[in-house]
Design a protein around this motif. Structure first.
Motif, PDB file in Angstrom:
ATOM      1  N   GLY A 178      -1.754   1.186  -9.368  1.00 50.52           N
ATOM      2  CA  GLY A 178      -2.415   2.343  -8.787  1.00 50.52           C
ATOM      3  C   GLY A 178      -3.136   2.061  -7.486  1.00 50.52           C
ATOM      4  O   GLY A 178      -3.398   0.918  -7.107  1.00 50.52           O
ATOM      5  N   GLY A 179      -3.452   3.159  -6.797  1.00 47.66           N
ATOM      6  CA  GLY A 179      -4.094   3.090  -5.495  1.00 47.66           C
ATOM      7  C   GLY A 179      -5.535   3.541  -5.531  1.00 47.66           C
ATOM      8  O   GLY A 179      -6.261   3.304  -6.488  1.00 47.66           O
ATOM      9  N   ASN A 180      -5.948   4.196  -4.436  1.00 57.30           N
ATOM     10  CA  ASN A 180      -7.319   4.677  -4.247  1.00 57.30           C
ATOM     11  C   ASN A 180      -8.325   3.544  -4.088  1.00 57.30           C
ATOM     12  O   ASN A 180      -9.524   3.746  -4.298  1.00 57.30           O
ATOM     13  CB  ASN A 180      -7.745   5.596  -5.400  1.00 57.30           C
ATOM     14  CG  ASN A 180      -7.078   6.953  -5.328  1.00 57.30           C
ATOM     15  OD1 ASN A 180      -7.228   7.671  -4.345  1.00 57.30           O
ATOM     16  ND2 ASN A 180      -6.310   7.291  -6.357  1.00 57.30           N
ATOM     17  N   ARG A 181      -7.845   2.361  -3.700  1.00 52.67           N
ATOM     18  CA  ARG A 181      -8.763   1.262  -3.411  1.00 52.67           C
ATOM     19  C   ARG A 181      -8.500   0.648  -2.044  1.00 52.67           C
ATOM     20  O   ARG A 181      -9.098  -0.361  -1.689  1.00 52.67           O
ATOM     21  CB  ARG A 181      -8.671   0.185  -4.490  1.00 52.67           C
ATOM     22  CG  ARG A 181      -9.122   0.677  -5.851  1.00 52.67           C
ATOM     23  CD  ARG A 181      -9.306  -0.424  -6.853  1.00 52.67           C
ATOM     24  NE  ARG A 181     -10.458  -1.258  -6.554  1.00 52.67           N
ATOM     25  CZ  ARG A 181     -11.132  -1.951  -7.472  1.00 52.67           C
ATOM     26  NH1 ARG A 181     -10.782  -1.864  -8.742  1.00 52.67           N
ATOM     27  NH2 ARG A 181     -12.140  -2.712  -7.139  1.00 52.67           N
ATOM     28  N   GLY A 182      -7.577   1.224  -1.269  1.00 49.43           N
ATOM     29  CA  GLY A 182      -7.327   0.731   0.075  1.00 49.43           C
ATOM     30  C   GLY A 182      -6.629  -0.608   0.130  1.00 49.43           C
ATOM     31  O   GLY A 182      -6.770  -1.342   1.112  1.00 49.43           O
ATOM     32  N   TYR A 183      -5.835  -0.946  -0.902  1.00 45.26           N
ATOM     33  CA  TYR A 183      -5.188  -2.255  -0.953  1.00 45.26           C
ATOM     34  C   TYR A 183      -3.845  -2.288  -0.221  1.00 45.26           C
ATOM     35  O   TYR A 183      -3.244  -3.348  -0.099  1.00 45.26           O
ATOM     36  CB  TYR A 183      -4.976  -2.688  -2.407  1.00 45.26           C
ATOM     37  CG  TYR A 183      -6.239  -3.082  -3.139  1.00 45.26           C
ATOM     38  CD1 TYR A 183      -7.442  -3.271  -2.471  1.00 45.26           C
ATOM     39  CD2 TYR A 183      -6.230  -3.266  -4.516  1.00 45.26           C
ATOM     40  CE1 TYR A 183      -8.596  -3.634  -3.148  1.00 45.26           C
ATOM     41  CE2 TYR A 183      -7.379  -3.635  -5.209  1.00 45.26           C
ATOM     42  CZ  TYR A 183      -8.560  -3.816  -4.516  1.00 45.26           C
ATOM     43  OH  TYR A 183      -9.693  -4.182  -5.190  1.00 45.26           O
ATOM     44  N   GLY A 184      -3.334  -1.150   0.202  1.00 47.63           N
ATOM     45  CA  GLY A 184      -2.131  -1.146   1.011  1.00 47.63           C
ATOM     46  C   GLY A 184      -0.842  -0.988   0.233  1.00 47.63           C
ATOM     47  O   GLY A 184      -0.831  -0.926  -1.006  1.00 47.63           O
ATOM     48  N   PRO A 185       0.291  -0.942   0.951  1.00 47.95           N
ATOM     49  CA  PRO A 185       1.577  -0.554   0.353  1.00 47.95           C
ATOM     50  C   PRO A 185       2.063  -1.449  -0.773  1.00 47.95           C
ATOM     51  O   PRO A 185       2.711  -0.968  -1.704  1.00 47.95           O
ATOM     52  CB  PRO A 185       2.544  -0.600   1.545  1.00 47.95           C
ATOM     53  CG  PRO A 185       1.685  -0.429   2.752  1.00 47.95           C
ATOM     54  CD  PRO A 185       0.388  -1.102   2.422  1.00 47.95           C
ATOM     55  N   THR A 186       1.785  -2.761  -0.730  1.00 44.30           N
ATOM     56  CA  THR A 186       2.353  -3.670  -1.726  1.00 44.30           C
ATOM     57  C   THR A 186       1.380  -4.036  -2.837  1.00 44.30           C
ATOM     58  O   THR A 186       1.700  -4.876  -3.679  1.00 44.30           O
ATOM     59  CB  THR A 186       2.840  -4.965  -1.049  1.00 44.30           C
ATOM     60  OG1 THR A 186       1.723  -5.612  -0.412  1.00 44.30           O
ATOM     61  CG2 THR A 186       3.906  -4.659  -0.012  1.00 44.30           C
TER      62      THR A 186
END
Length: 722
Positions: free
Chosen positions: A123-131
């Motif tokens: 999952g996202g919403n933490r600014g970790y990027g595409p990979t």
């Protein structure tokens, strides 16, 4: 609050693994950086290698190798849990999942136990990027013998892991944002929702309104999307649609039997997930629901997912790709309106008194006149029910009409959203105070004052025409610009000007009132923060939350409330201060499009990680301009956050009706004497602007010292955390 707070999801996972290791002597855990003191990238495995050093294996960076070894352990009669540092890298182990651990169960002529669970943070919403931000669940759907689970705030991860091992192989997907959230327990979600489990501990969580209203919409979602789904349910309730949320512990194969009656009775069924569009889990659920109860559905199942895109790193771009609560609510509302026949609106009903309270943003409704059956044909027509401009905040006397949400002449029901108006700090919806046919009286782009007429609602379609541009329908031409004053003609080029936007106009009104009405004084102290910053870094590692100096300052300020209650009050008259029951603290947030002061609720009773989650949400709302009046009201005291490096000191204002504002500057390096020897130290300046009618300088300095003591002493900070 009573008792200890519910554990966070990461703590529940850690506790589940410890329990399984205690119960199962043949259980192993394999993964990268899972050994203490690191305890895994998200601290899920903390403490396991210390207690079970022979069964917790730190491995090289080789996801395929890790998963293959786990499969070999299972074939040899042991059990294994694999931790992928990020679920994105499960792609490197796909061959072992597809061709070893799932196939070995049935390809040797008899069923072979395969007690392997592969854990995947997703999952996202933490600014970790595409990979490092993907939701990869959909890529593992439909593999024979492989079960897929997802953590949720409703389900016990012990039950999921135990079932996965007993009936393996399995994969457990863990939404990274969920790690720092607290689990729900005892059937309570929030003041508006409750839940129950259907089908046992690895069945479905059924979230309903507290009033148990029947479902117009059933929204199915995995655990990582649950909070967004519940938020969307709240938005839909305000739009007249009661929404129940269903969250499964096991994604695949799904057990639909316990929830089919609920799905069959709803007006609309939707499935929401964070995976990007195409080949989704939601499409699989929709296909199975259609196959089981197609004849009983009133509309096809609505699948909702993130955009067909990589997940960007920049927060505003990431938010545009990932599925959010607003989009869930908007698409469900559109689908419900499209798939169901419109309700015939009832004639407007006269309220009992001069004002009908239909909600915080409903327009004032005067009593309708009694019908006059003897009126001559040429008499004036009966006036419609007026839709007036309510007072939305204490700062503005006029608002901007942004967008009409209903067409001029359209039939609307009581409570339907009619128009968006912009205050200096937020965009608010005005809803219909009664049912009827809409006649717009204020065009988009015009300013309207409190109490002025926005529209009228008629029992029959109106036949009149707007008399002026201000009463035109949506999309009418804007009012012409004012002519140039005669004094400016013939005097050379016009001066360059800059018109303040509405957000800055609102800020101007607040600071003007503060300077005019509050006799403020100011005090400041300097605080060494090296020890606290070090403790915050370890706390961030322990909890997975991004905890920094802003959260620590807010928590330290909240801790002073019992000693300095009147600093958190509001002046009622020259002799009386209204004290605050809860420590609600406003914080300054500026994302480049205006200064906002949203309010962190009940700060004394909440952890630093909770405050960190709220501050992150505030920053995103500021960037998108999504604050509501409720977000920005009710603070007992405000903290001005100016923690960029190099900021020396900030002298804040006192925002009426509050009595104090705390400011914190950026970290600076100073030379200080440590046991007589000069040494570098990191310091910040804490400031306090205070209403001198209530607070004296001695109290102000004592208050700052109390905050400073909490920040200067890491052990004191630990006490605040607990």
């Amino acid at each position: 609050m009573t008792g200890r707070p519910a554990p966070r999801v990461v703590e529940a996972l850690n506790g589940a693994l410890h329990r399984l290791f205690d119960e199962r002597p043949s259980l192993h855990l394999l993964g990268e950086d899972v050994l203490d003191p690191y305890g895994g990238a998200f601290k899920v495995t903390r403490g396991l290698s210390t207690r079970h050093p022979d069964r917790v294996l730190g491995t090289p960076i080789s996801e395929a190798g890790i998963t293959g070894v786990a499969g070999g352990l299972a074939l040899a009669g042991d059990q294994a849990v694999v931790e992928m540092m990020f679920g994105d890298f499960a792609a490197l182990a796909f061959d072992q999942v597809l061709n070893l651990i799932s196939k070995s169960v049935t390809m040797y002529g008899e069923r072979v136990p395969m007690p392997v669970v592969v854990r995947c943070p997703v999952g996202g919403n933490r600014g970790y990027g595409p990979t490092h931000s993907q939701s990869v669940q959909k890529h593992f759907l439909g593999i024979p013998n492989l079960a897929l689970y997802e953590t949720s705030p409703f389900h016990d991860p012990y039950a999921q892991l135990a079932e996965g091992l007993d009936h393996g192989p399995a994969m457990l997907f863990e939404d990274k944002v969920l790690y720092t959230r607290r689990v729900f327990r005892d059937g309570a979600v929030d003041e508006h929702h409750r839940y129950e489990l259907l089908g046992g501990p690895t069945g479905w969580a059924h979230v309903t309104p507290v009033d148990a209203a029947p479902a117009d919409v059933v929204l199915i979602c995995p655990g990582g999307t649950a909070h967004r789904a519940i938020e969307a349910a709240g938005l839909l309730r305000g739009r007249g649609l009661t929404t129940h949320v269903l969250v499964p512990a096991r994604l695949y194969p799904p057990d639909l039997e316990p929830v089919l009656p609920l799905l069959a009775g709803a007006r609309l069924v939707a499935v929401a997930e964070e995976s990007t569009a195409g080949g989704t889990w939601g499409a699989e659920i929709a296909a199975q629901v259609h196959g089981r109860i197609w004849a009983q559905l009133r509309a096809p199942v609505l699948p909702l997912s993130s955009a067909d895109s990589v997940v960007p790193t920049a927060p505003h771009l990431e938010a545009g790709v990932l599925l959010g609560a607003e989009r869930i609510a908007d698409e469900i509302e559109t689908a419900a309106a499209r798939s169901l026949p419109p309700r015939a609106p009832a004639a407007p009903v006269a309220p009992a008194g001069p004002l009908a309270d239909t909600g915080p943003l409903a327009a004032p409704v005067p009593a309708a006149p009694a019908p006059d059956t003897a009126r001559p044909e040429d008499a004036e027509p009966v006036a419609g029910v007026p839709v007036g401009v309510p007072k939305l905040n204490n700062n503005d006397t006029a608002y901007l009409v942004l967008q009409w949400l209903a067409d001029d002449g359209a039939q609307v029901a009581e409570g339907d959203p009619l128009v968006e108006v912009e205050t200096s700090k937020a965009v608010e919806e005005i809803v219909a105070p009664a049912a009827g046919h809409l006649r717009v009286r204020a065009a988009e782009g015009t300013e309207v004052g409190v109490g002025e007429l926005l529209a009228e609602l008629f029992a029959e379609p109106p036949t009149d025409r707007p008399e002026s541009p201000s009463a035109s329908s949506p999309g009418a031409a804007p009012v012409a610009a004012a002519p140039v004053p005669p004094s400016a003609v013939g005097q050379g080029p016009a001066p360059r000007t800059h018109v303040l936007d509405r957000a800055q106009q609102g800020t101007a009104a607040v600071v003007t009132r503060a300077h005019q009405e509050v006799p403020a004084a100011f005090a400041a102290v300097e605080v060494e923060v090296d020890a606290v910053l070090a403790r915050l870094r370890t706390l961030s590692d322990e909890t997975g939350a991004e905890v920094g100096l802003p959260e620590a300052v807010v928590k330290a300020v909240a801790a002073t409330h019992p000693t300095f209650p009147h600093l958190f009050g509001a002046l009622l008259d020259e002799r009386t201060v209204r004290l605050a029951d809860t420590v609600d603290i406003g914080v300054t947030v500026d994302a480049g499009n205006g200064l906002y002061t949203p309010v962190l609720r009940d700060c004394a009773a909440r952890s630093l990680a909770d405050l960190s989650d709220d501050l992150m949400e505030f920053r995103m709302k500021a960037f998108r301009g999504e604050f509501t009046a409720g977000d920005l009201s009710g603070g007992a005291l405000t903290v001005s956050l100016n923690v960029e490096p190099g900021v020396l000191v900030v002298q804040p204002i006192v925002m009426w009706p509050q009595l104090c504002m705390v400011s914190v500057g950026g970290p600076l390096t100073r030379l200080v004497l440590a046991e007589g020897v000069p040494a570098p130290a990191t310091v910040v300046t804490l400031g306090l602007a205070y209403d001198h009618r209530v607070v004296n300088g001695r109290e102000a300095v004592a208050f700052l010292r109390a905050v400073s003591d909490a920040l200067h002493d890491p052990e004191q900070l630990v006490k605040l955390i607990d």
